[in-house]
Design a protein around this motif. Structure first.
Motif, PDB file in Angstrom:
ATOM      1  N   SER A 171       0.702  -1.192   0.244  1.00 51.66           N
ATOM      2  CA  SER A 171      -0.009   0.046   0.073  1.00 51.66           C
ATOM      3  C   SER A 171       0.831   1.179  -0.160  1.00 51.66           C
ATOM      4  O   SER A 171       2.141   1.316   0.259  1.00 51.66           O
ATOM      5  CB  SER A 171      -0.853   0.133   1.220  1.00 51.66           C
ATOM      6  OG  SER A 171      -1.784  -1.162   1.139  1.00 51.66           O
ATOM      7  N   ASP A 172       0.171   2.516  -0.249  1.00 52.01           N
ATOM      8  CA  ASP A 172       0.866   3.763  -0.237  1.00 52.01           C
ATOM      9  C   ASP A 172       2.049   3.529  -1.356  1.00 52.01           C
ATOM     10  O   ASP A 172       2.994   4.266  -1.073  1.00 52.01           O
ATOM     11  CB  ASP A 172       1.254   3.911   1.243  1.00 52.01           C
ATOM     12  CG  ASP A 172       0.236   4.071   1.997  1.00 52.01           C
ATOM     13  OD1 ASP A 172      -0.830   4.654   1.739  1.00 52.01           O
ATOM     14  OD2 ASP A 172       0.323   3.630   3.166  1.00 52.01           O
ATOM     15  N   VAL A 173       2.004   3.496  -2.397  1.00 47.32           N
ATOM     16  CA  VAL A 173       2.782   3.231  -3.411  1.00 47.32           C
ATOM     17  C   VAL A 173       2.550   3.924  -4.662  1.00 47.32           C
ATOM     18  O   VAL A 173       3.254   3.927  -5.616  1.00 47.32           O
ATOM     19  CB  VAL A 173       3.289   1.837  -3.793  1.00 47.32           C
ATOM     20  CG1 VAL A 173       3.878   1.258  -2.621  1.00 47.32           C
ATOM     21  CG2 VAL A 173       1.972   0.949  -4.386  1.00 47.32           C
ATOM     22  N   LYS A 174       1.603   4.838  -4.663  1.00 49.76           N
ATOM     23  CA  LYS A 174       1.095   5.391  -5.785  1.00 49.76           C
ATOM     24  C   LYS A 174       2.182   6.415  -6.612  1.00 49.76           C
ATOM     25  O   LYS A 174       2.695   7.156  -5.954  1.00 49.76           O
ATOM     26  CB  LYS A 174      -0.142   6.484  -5.763  1.00 49.76           C
ATOM     27  CG  LYS A 174      -0.814   7.119  -7.010  1.00 49.76           C
ATOM     28  CD  LYS A 174      -1.767   7.629  -6.593  1.00 49.76           C
ATOM     29  CE  LYS A 174      -2.533   8.374  -8.048  1.00 49.76           C
ATOM     30  NZ  LYS A 174      -2.566   7.575  -9.078  1.00 49.76           N
ATOM     31  N   ASP A 175       2.441   6.281  -7.881  1.00 51.89           N
ATOM     32  CA  ASP A 175       3.557   6.806  -8.553  1.00 51.89           C
ATOM     33  C   ASP A 175       4.848   6.578  -8.340  1.00 51.89           C
ATOM     34  O   ASP A 175       5.724   7.116  -8.737  1.00 51.89           O
ATOM     35  CB  ASP A 175       3.520   8.517  -8.503  1.00 51.89           C
ATOM     36  CG  ASP A 175       1.927   9.024  -8.960  1.00 51.89           C
ATOM     37  OD1 ASP A 175       1.427   8.332  -9.989  1.00 51.89           O
ATOM     38  OD2 ASP A 175       1.569   9.906  -8.326  1.00 51.89           O
ATOM     39  N   ILE A 192       2.691 -14.932 -13.190  1.00 48.93           N
ATOM     40  CA  ILE A 192       2.378 -13.584 -12.688  1.00 48.93           C
ATOM     41  C   ILE A 192       1.289 -12.964 -12.967  1.00 48.93           C
ATOM     42  O   ILE A 192       1.102 -12.873 -14.246  1.00 48.93           O
ATOM     43  CB  ILE A 192       3.740 -12.726 -12.373  1.00 48.93           C
ATOM     44  CG1 ILE A 192       5.112 -13.563 -12.217  1.00 48.93           C
ATOM     45  CG2 ILE A 192       3.698 -11.640 -11.687  1.00 48.93           C
ATOM     46  CD1 ILE A 192       5.979 -13.055 -12.622  1.00 48.93           C
ATOM     47  N   GLU A 193       0.354 -12.539 -12.010  1.00 40.73           N
ATOM     48  CA  GLU A 193      -0.626 -11.520 -12.138  1.00 40.73           C
ATOM     49  C   GLU A 193      -0.443 -10.343 -11.222  1.00 40.73           C
ATOM     50  O   GLU A 193       0.035 -10.476 -10.143  1.00 40.73           O
ATOM     51  CB  GLU A 193      -1.891 -12.235 -12.112  1.00 40.73           C
ATOM     52  CG  GLU A 193      -2.506 -13.376 -12.809  1.00 40.73           C
ATOM     53  CD  GLU A 193      -3.646 -13.989 -12.635  1.00 40.73           C
ATOM     54  OE1 GLU A 193      -4.660 -13.054 -12.515  1.00 40.73           O
ATOM     55  OE2 GLU A 193      -3.674 -15.119 -12.433  1.00 40.73           O
ATOM     56  N   THR A 194      -0.578  -9.156 -11.778  1.00 40.60           N
ATOM     57  CA  THR A 194      -0.364  -7.968 -11.018  1.00 40.60           C
ATOM     58  C   THR A 194      -1.727  -6.969 -11.204  1.00 40.60           C
ATOM     59  O   THR A 194      -2.101  -6.997 -12.309  1.00 40.60           O
ATOM     60  CB  THR A 194       0.894  -7.334 -11.465  1.00 40.60           C
ATOM     61  OG1 THR A 194       0.484  -6.664 -12.731  1.00 40.60           O
ATOM     62  CG2 THR A 194       1.842  -7.808 -11.344  1.00 40.60           C
ATOM     63  N   LYS A 195      -1.983  -6.113 -10.088  1.00 43.50           N
ATOM     64  CA  LYS A 195      -3.094  -5.122 -10.265  1.00 43.50           C
ATOM     65  C   LYS A 195      -2.411  -4.017  -9.536  1.00 43.50           C
ATOM     66  O   LYS A 195      -1.660  -4.079  -8.919  1.00 43.50           O
ATOM     67  CB  LYS A 195      -4.007  -5.534  -9.568  1.00 43.50           C
ATOM     68  CG  LYS A 195      -4.814  -6.654  -9.943  1.00 43.50           C
ATOM     69  CD  LYS A 195      -6.223  -7.111  -9.270  1.00 43.50           C
ATOM     70  CE  LYS A 195      -6.802  -8.166  -9.856  1.00 43.50           C
ATOM     71  NZ  LYS A 195      -8.177  -8.941  -8.913  1.00 43.50           N
ATOM     72  N   GLY A 196      -2.648  -2.771 -10.429  1.00 46.54           N
ATOM     73  CA  GLY A 196      -2.178  -1.677  -9.907  1.00 46.54           C
ATOM     74  C   GLY A 196      -1.031  -0.873 -10.474  1.00 46.54           C
ATOM     75  O   GLY A 196      -0.655   0.090 -10.112  1.00 46.54           O
ATOM     76  N   LEU A 197      -0.551  -1.709 -11.437  1.00 41.44           N
ATOM     77  CA  LEU A 197       0.721  -1.178 -12.245  1.00 41.44           C
ATOM     78  C   LEU A 197       0.447  -0.648 -13.479  1.00 41.44           C
ATOM     79  O   LEU A 197      -0.590  -1.196 -14.292  1.00 41.44           O
ATOM     80  CB  LEU A 197       1.599  -2.431 -12.498  1.00 41.44           C
ATOM     81  CG  LEU A 197       2.401  -2.952 -10.828  1.00 41.44           C
ATOM     82  CD1 LEU A 197       3.105  -4.199 -11.281  1.00 41.44           C
ATOM     83  CD2 LEU A 197       3.172  -1.837 -10.306  1.00 41.44           C
ATOM     84  N   GLU A 209      -2.516   1.006  -3.937  1.00 38.22           N
ATOM     85  CA  GLU A 209      -2.300  -0.340  -3.757  1.00 38.22           C
ATOM     86  C   GLU A 209      -1.797  -1.151  -4.836  1.00 38.22           C
ATOM     87  O   GLU A 209      -2.648  -1.017  -5.798  1.00 38.22           O
ATOM     88  CB  GLU A 209      -3.493  -0.960  -3.033  1.00 38.22           C
ATOM     89  CG  GLU A 209      -3.301  -2.308  -2.318  1.00 38.22           C
ATOM     90  CD  GLU A 209      -4.627  -2.772  -1.599  1.00 38.22           C
ATOM     91  OE1 GLU A 209      -4.707  -2.372  -0.426  1.00 38.22           O
ATOM     92  OE2 GLU A 209      -5.412  -3.716  -2.383  1.00 38.22           O
ATOM     93  N   VAL A 210      -0.835  -2.007  -4.628  1.00 37.79           N
ATOM     94  CA  VAL A 210      -0.657  -2.897  -5.786  1.00 37.79           C
ATOM     95  C   VAL A 210      -0.397  -4.396  -5.259  1.00 37.79           C
ATOM     96  O   VAL A 210      -0.059  -4.706  -4.108  1.00 37.79           O
ATOM     97  CB  VAL A 210       0.896  -2.457  -6.350  1.00 37.79           C
ATOM     98  CG1 VAL A 210       1.378  -3.586  -7.131  1.00 37.79           C
ATOM     99  CG2 VAL A 210       0.793  -1.305  -7.033  1.00 37.79           C
ATOM    100  N   SER A 211      -1.090  -5.359  -6.065  1.00 32.49           N
ATOM    101  CA  SER A 211      -1.214  -6.691  -5.534  1.00 32.49           C
ATOM    102  C   SER A 211      -0.463  -7.334  -6.725  1.00 32.49           C
ATOM    103  O   SER A 211      -0.378  -7.374  -7.966  1.00 32.49           O
ATOM    104  CB  SER A 211      -2.518  -7.163  -5.259  1.00 32.49           C
ATOM    105  OG  SER A 211      -3.260  -6.909  -6.754  1.00 32.49           O
ATOM    106  N   ILE A 212       0.070  -8.458  -6.237  1.00 33.67           N
ATOM    107  CA  ILE A 212       0.861  -9.394  -7.175  1.00 33.67           C
ATOM    108  C   ILE A 212       0.919 -10.905  -6.503  1.00 33.67           C
ATOM    109  O   ILE A 212       0.969 -11.025  -5.271  1.00 33.67           O
ATOM    110  CB  ILE A 212       2.566  -9.032  -6.870  1.00 33.67           C
ATOM    111  CG1 ILE A 212       2.760  -7.577  -7.317  1.00 33.67           C
ATOM    112  CG2 ILE A 212       3.176  -9.921  -7.691  1.00 33.67           C
ATOM    113  CD1 ILE A 212       4.246  -7.108  -6.846  1.00 33.67           C
ATOM    114  N   ASN A 214       8.522  -0.503 -13.812  1.00 32.69           N
ATOM    115  CA  ASN A 214       7.118  -0.348 -13.773  1.00 32.69           C
ATOM    116  C   ASN A 214       6.789   0.781 -12.748  1.00 32.69           C
ATOM    117  O   ASN A 214       7.400   1.299 -11.963  1.00 32.69           O
ATOM    118  CB  ASN A 214       6.544  -1.683 -13.518  1.00 32.69           C
ATOM    119  CG  ASN A 214       5.343  -1.711 -14.303  1.00 32.69           C
ATOM    120  OD1 ASN A 214       4.639  -0.711 -14.582  1.00 32.69           O
ATOM    121  ND2 ASN A 214       4.689  -3.013 -14.596  1.00 32.69           N
ATOM    122  N   ILE A 215       5.566   1.408 -13.096  1.00 36.71           N
ATOM    123  CA  ILE A 215       4.952   2.369 -12.053  1.00 36.71           C
ATOM    124  C   ILE A 215       3.475   1.968 -11.405  1.00 36.71           C
ATOM    125  O   ILE A 215       2.875   1.354 -11.999  1.00 36.71           O
ATOM    126  CB  ILE A 215       5.021   3.518 -13.007  1.00 36.71           C
ATOM    127  CG1 ILE A 215       6.191   4.141 -13.581  1.00 36.71           C
ATOM    128  CG2 ILE A 215       4.281   4.868 -12.016  1.00 36.71           C
ATOM    129  CD1 ILE A 215       7.024   4.645 -12.644  1.00 36.71           C
TER     130      ILE A 215
END
Length: 209
Positions: free
Chosen positions: A145-149, A163-168, A193-196, A187-188
């Motif tokens: 969490s708290d990783v925007k940008d 691999i699956e990601t969300k939020g990138l 929130e980013v999930s992997i 990546n950005i």
């Protein structure tokens, strides 16, 4: 959660973390010198460990008498000072350890530290911090969490499958990363929130500061 803090002999941090977050603070013998130069409060140290192969430990002994920390000599040349320090911390009952100074300097040390982290990843939760990012091995399902940008890099060690990601910004969907073929750097995070998640292998994440 009991946390320990360890300084090792790579690039010194530009600023220290909040020392009150840790119940145990330690350093290797090489890191002791930059801590002293950076006016680190030596009374906060619990121990210094190492083989003291590049110098005598006269200064450490003097400072230990003044500030009350323990000196632990670890002469075993089959393990790095970092590896031996982690084992000491584990013996003291801590399995969540933040590490500063593991990168920068001589790059064989950096790769050696990653090798130790990989070897111990099922025994200890190690998180590395330097002046550019934090990095650590992640479980098969992981959310941050708290990783925007922020910059997010995913490095297979040496392979991570499905691999699956969300939020990138550039998502992965049931894709493989293989060292020497395809990696997932620079990546950005588009969301806070980013999930992997992934099925097989091991994955090292780098999160930009």
């Amino acid at each position: 959660m009991r946390k320990a803090l360890l300084f090792v002999n790579g690039e010194p941090p530009k600023e220290f973390p909040n020392l009150e977050d840790y119940e145990l603070i330690a350093c290797t013998d090489g890191a002791f010198h930059y801590l002293k130069e950076l006016n680190f409060p030596l009374e906060k140290l619990d121990f210094i460990s190492g083989d003291f192969d590049s110098h005598s430990n006269d200064e450490e002994i003097l400072q230990s008498k003044i500030h009350g920390f323990e000196i632990i000599e670890t002469p075993d040349q089959n393990k790095t000072d970092f590896h031996k320090a982690i084992e000491i911390i584990l013996e003291k009952g801590f399995d969540n350890i933040d590490v500063y100074g593991a990168s920068g300097g001589e790059q064989d040390h950096f790769l050696g530290n990653l090798s130790v982290a990989f070897f111990l990843k099922d025994k200890v939760n190690l998180r590395f911090f330097d002046n550019y990012s934090s990095y650590y091995f992640i479980p098969k399902e992981f959310t941050i969490s708290d990783v925007k940008d922020k910059m997010i890099s995913l490095m297979p060690f040496p392979i991570a499958k499905n691999i699956e990601t969300k939020g990138l910004k550039w998502p992965l969907y049931k894709e493989d990363l293989i060292l020497g073929e395809r990696i997932g750097t620079r990546n950005i995070a588009e969301n806070q929130e980013v999930s992997i998640k992934y099925k097989e292998g091991d994955l090292l994440i780098f999160v930009g500061i």
